[in-house]
Design a protein around this motif. Sequence first.
Motif, short mmCIF file in Angstrom:
data_model
loop_
_atom_site.label_atom_id
_atom_site.label_comp_id
_atom_site.label_asym_id
_atom_site.label_seq_id
_atom_site.Cartn_x
_atom_site.Cartn_y
_atom_site.Cartn_z
N ALA A 173 -61.18 15.52 -33.31
CA ALA A 173 -60.35 16.66 -32.93
C ALA A 173 -60.33 16.86 -31.43
O ALA A 173 -59.29 17.14 -30.82
CB ALA A 173 -60.86 17.92 -33.63
N GLU A 176 -58.19 14.30 -29.65
CA GLU A 176 -56.77 14.56 -29.88
C GLU A 176 -56.34 15.89 -29.26
O GLU A 176 -55.25 16.39 -29.57
CB GLU A 176 -56.47 14.55 -31.37
CG GLU A 176 -56.69 13.19 -32.02
CD GLU A 176 -56.58 13.23 -33.54
OE1 GLU A 176 -56.54 14.35 -34.09
OE2 GLU A 176 -56.52 12.15 -34.15
N GLU A 179 -54.97 19.00 -31.36
CA GLU A 179 -53.62 19.14 -31.91
C GLU A 179 -53.63 19.04 -33.43
O GLU A 179 -52.79 19.65 -34.11
CB GLU A 179 -52.70 18.07 -31.31
CG GLU A 179 -52.40 18.29 -29.83
CD GLU A 179 -51.44 17.26 -29.29
OE1 GLU A 179 -50.99 16.41 -30.08
OE2 GLU A 179 -51.13 17.33 -28.08
N ASN A 180 -54.53 18.25 -33.97
CA ASN A 180 -54.64 18.09 -35.42
C ASN A 180 -55.91 18.79 -35.92
O ASN A 180 -56.94 18.77 -35.26
CB ASN A 180 -54.69 16.60 -35.80
CG ASN A 180 -53.44 15.87 -35.36
OD1 ASN A 180 -52.32 16.36 -35.58
ND2 ASN A 180 -53.60 14.72 -34.72
N PRO A 183 -59.37 17.11 -41.27
CA PRO A 183 -58.78 16.61 -42.52
C PRO A 183 -59.32 17.37 -43.72
O PRO A 183 -60.54 17.59 -43.83
CB PRO A 183 -59.19 15.14 -42.55
CG PRO A 183 -59.47 14.78 -41.12
CD PRO A 183 -60.00 16.03 -40.49
N THR A 230 -59.93 24.71 -34.77
CA THR A 230 -61.00 23.85 -35.28
C THR A 230 -62.24 24.67 -35.62
O THR A 230 -62.88 24.45 -36.65
CB THR A 230 -61.36 22.77 -34.24
OG1 THR A 230 -60.21 21.99 -33.96
CG2 THR A 230 -62.48 21.87 -34.74
#
Length: 400
Positions: A173, A176, A179-180, A183, A230
Amino acid sequence: MENTDHRRARGVSLAVIAASLAILFTCGFLTALVGIDYGPHEEIALSLTPGDPVGMFKAHPEPLWHLMTYLVVNVLHCRVQIAAGLVSGLLIALTYIAAYFVIRKEVPGLESYEAAALDLVLHLAGAIYVPFFNKEPYLGQGTPNIWHNPTTIAVRPIALLIFVLMGSMVIKAQKEDFENGIPVGRGILTGFLLVLSCLAKPSFVQVFYPAIFTLMVIWLILYKGRNLRTAIQLFLVCLPSFVVMIMQFVISFYSGNGNSGGITIAPFVVAGARTRSIPISMLLLLAFPLLMLILSLIKKSVSWEDVLGWLMLLWGLVWRLLLAEKGERIYHGNFSWGYMLAAYLVWFTAVRNYLKFYFSEQMTGNKRGVGFVLSTVVLVLHFLSGIYYLIYLVALGHGM
């Protein structure tokens, strides 16, 4: 010729792995026969009522090891002492296997036998034994490898898996730029493992929760709040196990269940009871991980997973130094278990970094130098001390 060399290397690797599993299983089995904490836990295993899970949880809020031992007793129709040894031996072997596959995945270009051999060293290492300072190898110092306490043995493979899973999720995370999100599948798996770890022994989450919270706060500052989503997702992942831990806390300390009279703040009382110097005892336990941390800082190779491990150790140290149980269990040291688990995890990261720095494909053409020699000498001292501790337990008959 190349195929022959490959087959030979594969054969050596399999032999090292098989020998390591046999050694660790045997050590786990034999130490179960002498471990000071086994008797009470074996009695609990025999008294379980799996048909009444609510009543069982109220009576024994960390029942995972006991349930496995209960199952082995009833399936094999053996004595509970034998069942206890089989369960603990298998759990220690499972921890070795989990660590081996993680190391192989995270350290590219490593020979299998190198990973297997250093993995064995990791799971036999102990605090450096200095007879004129610490006459007893464990008491006062601790160890990255607990042999006498079955519930710590039960939680350790779960703790390792959570540590690796969580590390990979949050680092991904962060790379990145948040941004995502986390999971869903991995989040659910981690949440389940956290609940399972509580049922084995809640000492892991006692250091994990504050460490991951601290990491998220650091990131909120560094990344100007971009990791907030997050952090919220991690909170949801931790929430089910947090509820379980609260129930365990109330049952264990404030329900009249057992001999605990509650918790008190008693700075250095328990941690200093078995040592003349807490800092020296810590150094004897953590000399190799500290050296690898220094080398990682010099090489600018400290990962966020390393940081998470050291944050867990620092929080474990806080609980160990400041908290104690009231009453007759004050010197049982039950607020040290999280510190010991965190010590194992920083040991795991230290061995992984040792292999990465000195045995991986990035070492091609490079000289190992003074850092390699110094860290190897320190690692050997820890390894020999761990072997002596096993002799102290099994051959000399000490229970701790």
